[in-house]
Design a protein around this motif. Structure first.
Motif, mmCIF file in Angstrom:
data_model
loop_
_atom_site.group_PDB
_atom_site.id
_atom_site.type_symbol
_atom_site.label_atom_id
_atom_site.label_comp_id
_atom_site.label_asym_id
_atom_site.label_seq_id
_atom_site.Cartn_x
_atom_site.Cartn_y
_atom_site.Cartn_z
ATOM 1 N N MET A 1 -25.555 -15.711 -1.596
ATOM 2 C CA MET A 1 -26.822 -16.090 -0.971
ATOM 3 C C MET A 1 -27.319 -17.379 -1.630
ATOM 4 O O MET A 1 -27.562 -17.410 -2.832
ATOM 5 N N ARG A 2 -27.475 -18.430 -0.848
ATOM 6 C CA ARG A 2 -27.858 -19.724 -1.423
ATOM 7 C C ARG A 2 -29.350 -19.790 -1.722
ATOM 8 O O ARG A 2 -30.132 -18.959 -1.253
ATOM 9 N N HIS A 3 -29.726 -20.790 -2.514
ATOM 10 C CA HIS A 3 -31.141 -21.009 -2.779
ATOM 11 C C HIS A 3 -31.847 -21.354 -1.470
ATOM 12 O O HIS A 3 -31.286 -21.999 -0.583
ATOM 13 N N PHE A 4 -33.129 -20.931 -1.379
ATOM 14 C CA PHE A 4 -33.831 -21.104 -0.107
ATOM 15 C C PHE A 4 -34.072 -22.571 0.210
ATOM 16 O O PHE A 4 -34.195 -22.939 1.384
ATOM 17 N N ALA A 5 -34.109 -23.418 -0.803
ATOM 18 C CA ALA A 5 -34.293 -24.852 -0.563
ATOM 19 C C ALA A 5 -33.186 -25.404 0.333
ATOM 20 O O ALA A 5 -33.437 -26.289 1.173
ATOM 21 N N GLU A 6 -31.993 -24.881 0.186
ATOM 22 C CA GLU A 6 -30.879 -25.325 1.030
ATOM 23 C C GLU A 6 -31.069 -24.855 2.468
ATOM 24 O O GLU A 6 -30.727 -25.579 3.414
ATOM 25 N N ILE A 7 -31.611 -23.662 2.629
ATOM 26 C CA ILE A 7 -31.894 -23.142 3.975
ATOM 27 C C ILE A 7 -33.004 -23.964 4.621
ATOM 28 O O ILE A 7 -32.953 -24.267 5.821
ATOM 29 N N SER A 169 -35.242 -11.181 14.452
ATOM 30 C CA SER A 169 -34.806 -11.740 15.731
ATOM 31 C C SER A 169 -33.308 -12.030 15.646
ATOM 32 O O SER A 169 -32.698 -11.932 14.576
ATOM 33 N N ALA A 170 -32.733 -12.426 16.756
ATOM 34 C CA ALA A 170 -31.301 -12.740 16.762
ATOM 35 C C ALA A 170 -30.989 -13.869 15.790
ATOM 36 O O ALA A 170 -30.007 -13.806 15.035
ATOM 37 N N ASP A 171 -31.823 -14.918 15.758
ATOM 38 C CA ASP A 171 -31.571 -16.045 14.869
ATOM 39 C C ASP A 171 -31.735 -15.655 13.404
ATOM 40 O O ASP A 171 -30.943 -16.074 12.546
ATOM 41 N N VAL A 172 -32.774 -14.876 13.099
ATOM 42 C CA VAL A 172 -32.966 -14.436 11.716
ATOM 43 C C VAL A 172 -31.800 -13.566 11.273
ATOM 44 O O VAL A 172 -31.268 -13.725 10.170
ATOM 45 N N THR A 173 -31.371 -12.667 12.138
ATOM 46 C CA THR A 173 -30.236 -11.799 11.810
ATOM 47 C C THR A 173 -28.972 -12.614 11.581
ATOM 48 O O THR A 173 -28.213 -12.365 10.636
ATOM 49 N N ASN A 174 -28.746 -13.613 12.418
ATOM 50 C CA ASN A 174 -27.568 -14.479 12.231
ATOM 51 C C ASN A 174 -27.638 -15.226 10.905
ATOM 52 O O ASN A 174 -26.626 -15.408 10.222
ATOM 53 N N ALA A 175 -28.830 -15.672 10.547
ATOM 54 C CA ALA A 175 -28.993 -16.362 9.270
ATOM 55 C C ALA A 175 -28.726 -15.422 8.100
ATOM 56 O O ALA A 175 -28.082 -15.800 7.111
ATOM 57 N N LEU A 176 -29.200 -14.189 8.208
ATOM 58 C CA LEU A 176 -28.969 -13.204 7.141
ATOM 59 C C LEU A 176 -27.482 -12.889 7.001
ATOM 60 O O LEU A 176 -26.969 -12.730 5.880
ATOM 61 N N MET A 177 -26.779 -12.838 8.110
ATOM 62 C CA MET A 177 -25.334 -12.612 8.053
ATOM 63 C C MET A 177 -24.631 -13.829 7.463
ATOM 64 O O MET A 177 -23.691 -13.697 6.666
ATOM 65 N N ARG A 178 -25.092 -15.011 7.829
ATOM 66 C CA ARG A 178 -24.514 -16.247 7.280
ATOM 67 C C ARG A 178 -24.667 -16.291 5.766
ATOM 68 O O ARG A 178 -23.768 -16.753 5.046
ATOM 69 N N GLU A 179 -25.807 -15.813 5.282
ATOM 70 C CA GLU A 179 -26.084 -15.841 3.843
ATOM 71 C C GLU A 179 -25.448 -14.676 3.097
ATOM 72 O O GLU A 179 -25.601 -14.569 1.877
ATOM 73 N N GLY A 180 -24.769 -13.789 3.820
ATOM 74 C CA GLY A 180 -24.096 -12.675 3.176
ATOM 75 C C GLY A 180 -25.007 -11.524 2.789
ATOM 76 O O GLY A 180 -24.606 -10.644 2.018
ATOM 77 N N VAL A 181 -26.227 -11.514 3.341
ATOM 78 C CA VAL A 181 -27.158 -10.429 3.036
ATOM 79 C C VAL A 181 -26.692 -9.136 3.703
ATOM 80 O O VAL A 181 -26.717 -8.052 3.099
ATOM 81 N N VAL A 182 -26.279 -9.247 4.964
ATOM 82 C CA VAL A 182 -25.730 -8.123 5.713
ATOM 83 C C VAL A 182 -24.490 -8.602 6.456
ATOM 84 O O VAL A 182 -24.318 -9.804 6.685
ATOM 85 N N ILE A 216 -38.375 -19.953 8.986
ATOM 86 C CA ILE A 216 -37.451 -20.984 8.500
ATOM 87 C C ILE A 216 -35.994 -20.511 8.647
ATOM 88 O O ILE A 216 -35.121 -21.292 9.011
ATOM 89 N N LEU A 217 -35.751 -19.239 8.358
ATOM 90 C CA LEU A 217 -34.408 -18.694 8.576
ATOM 91 C C LEU A 217 -33.997 -18.872 10.024
ATOM 92 O O LEU A 217 -32.866 -19.280 10.321
ATOM 93 N N ALA A 218 -34.890 -18.553 10.949
ATOM 94 C CA ALA A 218 -34.592 -18.692 12.370
ATOM 95 C C ALA A 218 -34.315 -20.158 12.714
ATOM 96 O O ALA A 218 -33.351 -20.467 13.429
ATOM 97 N N MET A 219 -35.126 -21.062 12.187
ATOM 98 C CA MET A 219 -34.943 -22.480 12.480
ATOM 99 C C MET A 219 -33.673 -23.039 11.867
ATOM 100 O O MET A 219 -33.124 -24.037 12.343
ATOM 101 N N SER A 220 -33.179 -22.404 10.803
ATOM 102 C CA SER A 220 -31.960 -22.879 10.172
ATOM 103 C C SER A 220 -30.728 -22.595 11.025
ATOM 104 O O SER A 220 -29.664 -23.169 10.806
ATOM 105 N N VAL A 221 -30.907 -21.725 12.026
ATOM 106 C CA VAL A 221 -29.803 -21.388 12.950
ATOM 107 C C VAL A 221 -29.852 -22.282 14.174
ATOM 108 O O VAL A 221 -28.827 -22.761 14.672
ATOM 109 N N GLY A 222 -31.053 -22.494 14.713
ATOM 110 C CA GLY A 222 -31.162 -23.307 15.913
ATOM 111 C C GLY A 222 -32.577 -23.709 16.216
ATOM 112 O O GLY A 222 -33.480 -23.420 15.465
#
Length: 222
Positions: A1-7, A169-182, A216-222
């Motif tokens: 899971m990266r630092h949030f500044a990168e997200i 949301s779908a975007d937040v969930t995708n971001a969480l999967m990208r970060e290896g949270v789930v 911000i997680l959602a926006m980091s996806v799209g």
């Protein structure tokens, strides 16, 4: 899971820069403001999110003044005592969307809020004071003790009432999967605990409200 500044950098790049991203972040009310809301607004908010689920939100928005009239301003004490015949009559009331189970959820949630008010002075004091660091605990309570408040419905209900928290949301969930949270759409207690831990860590790291972290997680996806 990266630092949030990168997200945040990913989100800013997607939205045209840091300033543009910041402009998309809504103001999060102070917890005391949420605790001070009348219980009828909590019940109205629950009802609106429940009726929104599976319907066109614009339809519900257009008819909402009729909902307020039909449900007597969403006064929990009044609705908790209303006889079954009154709720059955609402199945023919064109001011609202006539969905039997959702209509009865208003009564059930009114009864629940009245009981919370009996225990805590107002339901808003209890629900509004629940810490964002244990949002999954509040969502579980709403699912078990409330009516039709599980899943995303409960998450949107908390967001719309002004409580700080995340929405999966779908975007937040995708971001969480990208970060290896789930590894998948979170549904189990284990997954939800991992989600909460990630948000808690990011909140401690950044000091940002959970609502902003979610956006911000959602926006980091799209």
């Amino acid at each position: 899971m990266r630092h949030f500044a990168e997200i945040e950098t990913l989100a800013a790049n997607n939205k045209g820069g840091e300033a543009a991203m910041q402009a998309l972040l809504q103001t999060v009310p102070d917890q005391s403001e949420v605790m001070a809301l009348p219980d009828d607004r909590w019940l109205a908010n629950f009802a609106r999110c429940i009726f929104n689920s599976g319907f066109n939100w614009k339809v519900i928005e257009k008819k909402w003044p009729g909902f307020e009239e039909a449900f007597h301003g969403f006064n929990p004490n009044f609705l908790a005592m209303l006889p079954d015949e009154e709720y059955e009559a609402l199945l023919k009331d064109t001011r609202i969307v006539r969905h039997g189970a959702k209509i009865m959820s208003v009564r059930d949630n009114a009864i629940w809020l009245v009981e919370l008010a009996r225990q805590h002075g107002t339901a808003a004091k209890f629900l509004g004071a629940w810490p964002a660091s244990d949002q999954i605990g509040l969502l579980e309570l709403m699912k078990k003790q409330g009516s039709r408040l599980g899943g995303n419905t409960g998450q949107y209900a908390l967001r719309f009432i002004g409580k700080d928290g995340f929405i999966l949301s779908a975007d937040v969930t995708n971001a969480l999967m990208r970060e290896g949270v789930v590894a998948k759409i979170p549904s189990s207690k284990k997954d939800m605990t991992a989600v909460q831990a990630a948000f808690n860590q990011w909140h401690e790291e950044t000091g940002r409200p959970y609502t902003h972290l979610s956006r911000i997680l959602a926006m980091s996806v799209g």
